[in-house]
Design a protein around this motif. Structure first.
Motif, PDB file in Angstrom:
ATOM      1  N   UNK A   1      47.221  -6.482  25.148  1.00 52.06           N
ATOM      2  CA  UNK A   1      47.053  -7.931  25.115  1.00 52.06           C
ATOM      3  C   UNK A   1      46.162  -8.316  26.292  1.00 52.06           C
TER       4      UNK A   1
ATOM      5  N   UNK B   1      50.505 -22.604  36.122  1.00 56.53           N
ATOM      6  CA  UNK B   1      49.457 -22.263  37.093  1.00 56.53           C
ATOM      7  C   UNK B   1      48.758 -23.516  37.597  1.00 56.53           C
TER       8      UNK B   1
ATOM      9  N   UNK C   1      52.914 -15.284  21.621  1.00 56.06           N
ATOM     10  CA  UNK C   1      52.340 -14.955  22.931  1.00 56.06           C
ATOM     11  C   UNK C   1      51.438 -16.085  23.411  1.00 56.06           C
ATOM     12  N   UNK C   2      50.656 -16.642  22.486  1.00 57.57           N
ATOM     13  CA  UNK C   2      49.770 -17.737  22.863  1.00 57.57           C
ATOM     14  C   UNK C   2      50.572 -18.900  23.428  1.00 57.57           C
TER      15      UNK C   2
ATOM     16  N   UNK D   1      47.420  -6.483  29.586  1.00 55.56           N
ATOM     17  CA  UNK D   1      48.779  -5.950  29.492  1.00 55.56           C
ATOM     18  C   UNK D   1      48.777  -4.821  28.471  1.00 55.56           C
TER      19      UNK D   1
ATOM     20  N   UNK E   1      43.195 -19.490  37.109  1.00 57.85           N
ATOM     21  CA  UNK E   1      43.902 -19.499  38.398  1.00 57.85           C
ATOM     22  C   UNK E   1      43.680 -18.137  39.040  1.00 57.85           C
TER      23      UNK E   1
ATOM     24  N   UNK F   1      52.111 -20.906  30.530  1.00 61.34           N
ATOM     25  CA  UNK F   1      51.753 -20.332  31.836  1.00 61.34           C
ATOM     26  C   UNK F   1      50.550 -21.068  32.430  1.00 61.34           C
ATOM     27  N   UNK F   2      49.581 -21.440  31.583  1.00 66.49           N
ATOM     28  CA  UNK F   2      48.437 -22.231  32.064  1.00 66.49           C
ATOM     29  C   UNK F   2      48.933 -23.479  32.790  1.00 66.49           C
TER      30      UNK F   2
ATOM     31  N   UNK G   1      43.940 -11.684  28.248  1.00 60.55           N
ATOM     32  CA  UNK G   1      43.750 -13.138  28.287  1.00 60.55           C
ATOM     33  C   UNK G   1      43.186 -13.534  29.646  1.00 60.55           C
TER      34      UNK G   1
ATOM     35  N   UNK H   1      42.246 -17.722  23.326  1.00 61.23           N
ATOM     36  CA  UNK H   1      41.621 -16.819  24.285  1.00 61.23           C
ATOM     37  C   UNK H   1      42.321 -15.474  24.312  1.00 61.23           C
ATOM     38  N   UNK H   2      43.450 -15.416  23.613  1.00 62.30           N
ATOM     39  CA  UNK H   2      44.268 -14.211  23.651  1.00 62.30           C
ATOM     40  C   UNK H   2      43.755 -13.175  22.661  1.00 62.30           C
TER      41      UNK H   2
ATOM     42  N   UNK I   1      50.966 -13.092  17.721  1.00 59.30           N
ATOM     43  CA  UNK I   1      49.904 -13.625  18.561  1.00 59.30           C
ATOM     44  C   UNK I   1      50.220 -15.083  18.910  1.00 59.30           C
TER      45      UNK I   1
ATOM     46  N   UNK J   1      48.732 -15.929  39.273  1.00 57.48           N
ATOM     47  CA  UNK J   1      49.176 -15.331  38.009  1.00 57.48           C
ATOM     48  C   UNK J   1      50.224 -14.245  38.286  1.00 57.48           C
TER      49      UNK J   1
ATOM     50  N   UNK K   1      54.385 -14.114  37.256  1.00 58.36           N
ATOM     51  CA  UNK K   1      54.994 -12.989  36.530  1.00 58.36           C
ATOM     52  C   UNK K   1      56.169 -12.376  37.286  1.00 58.36           C
TER      53      UNK K   1
ATOM     54  N   UNK L   1      42.947 -16.483  32.646  1.00 58.26           N
ATOM     55  CA  UNK L   1      43.657 -17.631  33.197  1.00 58.26           C
ATOM     56  C   UNK L   1      42.776 -18.318  34.245  1.00 58.26           C
TER      57      UNK L   1
ATOM     58  N   UNK M   1      43.655 -10.887  32.629  1.00 56.22           N
ATOM     59  CA  UNK M   1      44.869 -10.072  32.541  1.00 56.22           C
ATOM     60  C   UNK M   1      44.759  -9.064  31.410  1.00 56.22           C
TER      61      UNK M   1
ATOM     62  N   UNK N   1      51.565 -18.149  26.961  1.00 59.82           N
ATOM     63  CA  UNK N   1      50.475 -18.211  27.930  1.00 59.82           C
ATOM     64  C   UNK N   1      49.911 -19.619  28.059  1.00 59.82           C
TER      65      UNK N   1
ATOM     66  N   UNK O   1      44.973  -9.582  20.931  1.00 62.96           N
ATOM     67  CA  UNK O   1      46.084  -8.646  20.724  1.00 62.96           C
ATOM     68  C   UNK O   1      45.577  -7.537  19.834  1.00 62.96           C
TER      69      UNK O   1
ATOM     70  N   UNK P   1      50.999 -25.109  40.100  1.00 65.15           N
ATOM     71  CA  UNK P   1      50.965 -24.345  41.354  1.00 65.15           C
ATOM     72  C   UNK P   1      49.715 -24.698  42.153  1.00 65.15           C
TER      73      UNK P   1
END
Lengths: 119, 164
Positions: free
Chosen positions: B16, A103, A92-93, B121, B22, A99-100, B18, B3-4, A89, B27, B31, B20, B119, A96, B6, A106
């Motif tokens: 999974x 984003x 993955x956190x 997954x 945006x 990724x935040x 989460x 916030x994730x 976890x 997003x 990916x 985002x 999201x 992400x 699993x 962007x």
């Protein structure tokens, strides 16, 4: 793989639905082989075989009480698996959270582009 | 802050989820566009992705290569099965460690939610053993950076409960 580590044994042990059901039963409290065999419609030797796998994996321990050997969950083994799941976890956190940031960048770029557009 | 979510479902699924902050378009692009994927899909601290091939079309190829100054490198290959901009990606992937792991079938969905994206997954492994192995091998790669944090966690956990 030349040598199985305790966690490999633990994950291999819980890949079997009957063994997961045994763990779920033991999560409610200690039980003897006979008590465990009953709901699963299994012979006692079959249950004993599963218990041996779970004991080797460090997920179940027994104690001696007269002629009986009641089994219970081994907290250390279960905690170790929890910690590994927590690590996945975390990885993955980490992804992400990055990724935040991507984003957010962007979003800013899009805004700048809009602002920079000729009126 | 976490916030994730699993979780495992049945014998072969890993899910999974989460949120985002945006829109789904952003997003989805993060990916599917290699120069964006390379910025975040890096796992634990210290890993980089020198190679990122991402042909975002049905049948298109995926190849991610990760490298670490001390821990070496490994790579993942896969193929896209279906893409619905900006809501859904279906692909298969396998890690090469160096032997290939069994195929992991992954469906990723992006749904608008509260000015952002939710999201989901869903990974589907061929059997329970494979899922156990996948969780274990992913965790192995997550291990390095997590050791320090785990130690902290254990320390604070022990301090809190006073347990040995």
């Amino acid at each position: 793989m030349s040598e199985l580590l305790p966690l490999d044994l633990a994950f291999a042990a819980v890949a079997d639905p009957t063994r997961r059901a045994i763990l779920a039963r033991l999560a409610r409290g200690e039980a003897t082989v006979m008590e465990l065999a009953e709901p699963f419609d299994m012979t006692q030797p079959a249950v004993s075989q599963h218990l041996r796998v779970l004991e080797d994996a460090g997920l179940v321990v027994s104690r001696i009480e007269g002629a009986k050997r009641p089994r219970r969950l081994a907290k250390a083994g279960i905690d170790a698996m929890d910690q590994w799941l927590a690590m996945l976890r975390k990885a993955l956190e980490k992804n992400y959270d990055r990724l935040d940031e991507v984003l957010a960048t962007m979003g800013r770029n899009t805004e700048q582009k809009r602002k920079g557009e000729p009126q | 802050m976490s916030k994730l979510i699993l979780k495992t479902e049945g014998d072969t699924h890993v899910i999974v989820t989460r949120h985002f902050a945006a829109p789904p378009e952003a997003v989805y692009r993060a990916h599917t566009e290699p120069e964006l994927v390379q910025k975040w899909m890096l796992g634990p601290e210290g890993w980089t992705m020198p190679v990122c091939i991402n042909e975002a079309k049905p049948g298109g190829k995926i190849r991610y290569e990760w490298a670490h100054p001390q821990r070496g490198s490994f790579y993942l290959t896969g193929e896209f099965l279906a893409l619905e901009p900006y809501s859904r990606i279906v692909h298969v992937e396998r890690m090469h460690l160096p032997d290939p792991t069994p195929d992991n079938h992954v469906e990723t969905r992006f749904v608008p939610e509260n000015n952002g994206t939710f999201m989901t997954m869903r990974m589907i492994l061929p059997d329970a053993q494979t899922r156990a192995a996948m969780l274990a091998s992913n965790m192995e790669h997550g291990m390095e950076a997590s050791y320090v944090r785990l130690e902290d966690r254990l320390k604070s956990g022990l301090a809190r409960t006073g347990a040995a």
